[in-house]
Structure formats: C-alpha cells, structure tokens
Design a protein around this motif. Sequence first.
Motif, short mmCIF file in Angstrom:
data_model
loop_
_atom_site.label_atom_id
_atom_site.label_comp_id
_atom_site.label_asym_id
_atom_site.label_seq_id
_atom_site.Cartn_x
_atom_site.Cartn_y
_atom_site.Cartn_z
N PHE A 91 0.85 -1.19 0.00
CA PHE A 91 0.00 0.00 0.00
C PHE A 91 0.89 1.24 0.00
O PHE A 91 1.74 1.40 0.88
CB PHE A 91 -0.90 0.03 1.24
N ASP A 92 0.69 2.09 -0.99
CA ASP A 92 1.47 3.33 -1.05
C ASP A 92 0.88 4.42 -0.17
O ASP A 92 1.60 5.26 0.36
CB ASP A 92 1.55 3.83 -2.50
N GLY A 93 -0.44 4.44 -0.05
CA GLY A 93 -1.08 5.45 0.78
C GLY A 93 -2.52 5.67 0.37
O GLY A 93 -2.99 5.13 -0.63
N GLU A 94 -3.22 6.48 1.18
CA GLU A 94 -4.62 6.78 0.93
C GLU A 94 -4.75 8.26 0.59
O GLU A 94 -4.15 9.11 1.24
CB GLU A 94 -5.47 6.45 2.15
N ALA A 95 -5.55 8.55 -0.45
CA ALA A 95 -5.76 9.94 -0.86
C ALA A 95 -7.13 10.08 -1.50
O ALA A 95 -7.49 9.29 -2.37
CB ALA A 95 -4.67 10.38 -1.84
N LEU B 228 -7.32 4.06 -2.08
CA LEU B 228 -6.05 3.45 -1.71
C LEU B 228 -5.21 3.31 -2.97
O LEU B 228 -5.69 2.84 -4.00
CB LEU B 228 -6.28 2.06 -1.11
N HIS B 229 -3.97 3.75 -2.89
CA HIS B 229 -3.02 3.58 -4.00
C HIS B 229 -2.03 2.50 -3.59
O HIS B 229 -1.49 2.53 -2.49
CB HIS B 229 -2.28 4.89 -4.28
N GLY B 230 -1.81 1.54 -4.47
CA GLY B 230 -0.90 0.45 -4.14
C GLY B 230 -0.19 -0.09 -5.36
O GLY B 230 -0.42 0.35 -6.49
N VAL B 231 0.68 -1.05 -5.12
CA VAL B 231 1.47 -1.67 -6.19
C VAL B 231 1.44 -3.18 -6.01
O VAL B 231 1.69 -3.69 -4.91
CB VAL B 231 2.93 -1.18 -6.17
N LEU B 232 1.11 -3.87 -7.08
CA LEU B 232 1.24 -5.33 -7.12
C LEU B 232 2.70 -5.61 -7.42
O LEU B 232 3.22 -5.21 -8.47
CB LEU B 232 0.34 -5.91 -8.20
N LEU B 233 3.39 -6.30 -6.51
CA LEU B 233 4.83 -6.41 -6.61
C LEU B 233 5.30 -7.28 -7.77
O LEU B 233 6.35 -7.03 -8.35
CB LEU B 233 5.40 -6.96 -5.30
N LEU B 234 4.53 -8.31 -8.12
CA LEU B 234 4.94 -9.18 -9.21
C LEU B 234 3.70 -9.59 -9.99
O LEU B 234 3.02 -10.54 -9.64
CB LEU B 234 5.66 -10.42 -8.68
N ASP B 235 3.40 -8.85 -11.03
CA ASP B 235 2.20 -9.11 -11.80
C ASP B 235 2.33 -10.39 -12.61
O ASP B 235 3.43 -10.80 -12.98
CB ASP B 235 1.92 -7.92 -12.74
N MET C 142 -7.97 1.51 -5.42
CA MET C 142 -9.17 0.94 -4.81
C MET C 142 -9.95 2.02 -4.07
O MET C 142 -9.38 2.78 -3.28
CB MET C 142 -8.81 -0.18 -3.84
N ARG C 143 -11.24 2.09 -4.33
CA ARG C 143 -12.11 2.97 -3.54
C ARG C 143 -12.27 2.33 -2.17
O ARG C 143 -12.66 1.18 -2.04
CB ARG C 143 -13.46 3.11 -4.23
#
Length: 246
Positions: free
Chosen positions: A100-104, A108-115, A130-131
Amino acid sequence: HAAGAAASKLKMMRRHFGVNLPVDEAVSERAPGSRPRMPTPALTIGIVFRLYKFVVDVAAEKSSGVVQPFGRVAHAAVAAAVLFASFSCNRCEQANSCSFDGEADGFLHGVLLLDKNPNPMKRQPRPFWMRIAGPDGGTEWFEFLKSVLVGVEGGCFVFRDFAGSVDGDPSSATEFINSPLVGPRLVKAIACVVARVCGISLADAMRWAKHSARHFLMECSGARGLHALRAFEIGRWSGSTAQDPD
C-alpha cells in the motif's frame, strides 16, 4: 490444451505457407472422463454484500469491546481480504504480493509487486487503485482489515494466516501468525468463509475460491452498460496505460 494450441499453429503453417500437414487426422479426441476447462466465475453481488455485512458486523463488535471467538475474527479477516481483492481488481493469490502506497481522496493507492505474465521476463510491478468506501459508503471494513495486518505490514500480504488450523479452515484458528495464507490453505479458507457466510455448500463455494475477485467490478460495470474502454480504467485493468513512462 497443449494439443489444441499445437494443432492451431500447425494449421496456420498449412494455411499460410502451403505446408502439407495432415493435422486433422492427427488431432486426438478428448480423453475419456476428462472435462473441458471451466472459467472461474466472478463473485456475485450477493456474495460480496453478505461478506461485507459480516465484516462490518464483526468490526462493530470488536470496536465496542465485545469478546468474540477467534474463529469468527479469522473468518472476518479472510472475508475482508476477499473484499480488498474484489474492490481492487486483484487475484487473491496476488493480494499476497502487494504493498500500500497510501490513501488519498478516498482511494487506496498500491502496487502489485509481481504481476502475472506467461513470460517470466515480463513480470513487473503494477499499480492498482481501490475505492476505500464500501457499498454503503462506510470504511469500517478496511479499518478492520488494517487492524488484522498490524505488525506484518512489511510482509506485503493481505491474507494473514493463523495457527490451529491444519488445512486453512478458519473455524479452528487460535491466533494470527506472521505469514500469509497461500496455496491450498488460501483456497480452503476462502471456500469455508463463502460457504458459511452465504449459506451455501462447501462444494459450491469452491467455485469462487480462486480468481473470482479480480472480475467482480468488471462484471458490475458490464451490467451497468459501461463502455469497455472506460471499464478498463477500473482497479488495475489499465495496465499498459498505467505503466507508460509519462
């Protein structure tokens, strides 16, 4: 599946290059007793709403100081993780490889580490959004999920495993441990939660225990008549656009 793919390539060779290949005679029939592949269905609105209500109820009891059996809390933890995967358009397995990068602004802003990619050389981190608010506008479900993950934030997993259960069934869980639910344990945990919360058989619940969460919002958008080019911007489906250098 491999035979079918090979046959289609050979037919392409015959069609475009005039190579004399008796492909039709060589293709074998399906082996007796084997079934054709069935795609995993998307989670239904009913399943998601019931899981959501269950998590909110458990969170409310927890915040009010009600002592609950740990098995109930473990069920809610799995349900909340499934909701996360549903609202962020992630596969449940891949929800155990994300940060999770953070909420704004309510997201929620995030990154899937290995798609996931058939070519291992092309697997790379991929963003998702994600809402946070649920169907009723509340965020209690997400606060509960974060409370479950306190102490293991560095692990980059959303489905937290528990002790006391041999096969992943949350009903016999005794305490959370510092590792993710993976493999058959993850599948069994999701199936048990869906079966008990939604009142269906375990065999039926197994249909939604793998990739169903990823397709949920896309199915909803299709039912609403949203154009496919706009639907691709939901969650993390907009992969190529999101990964452009600019």
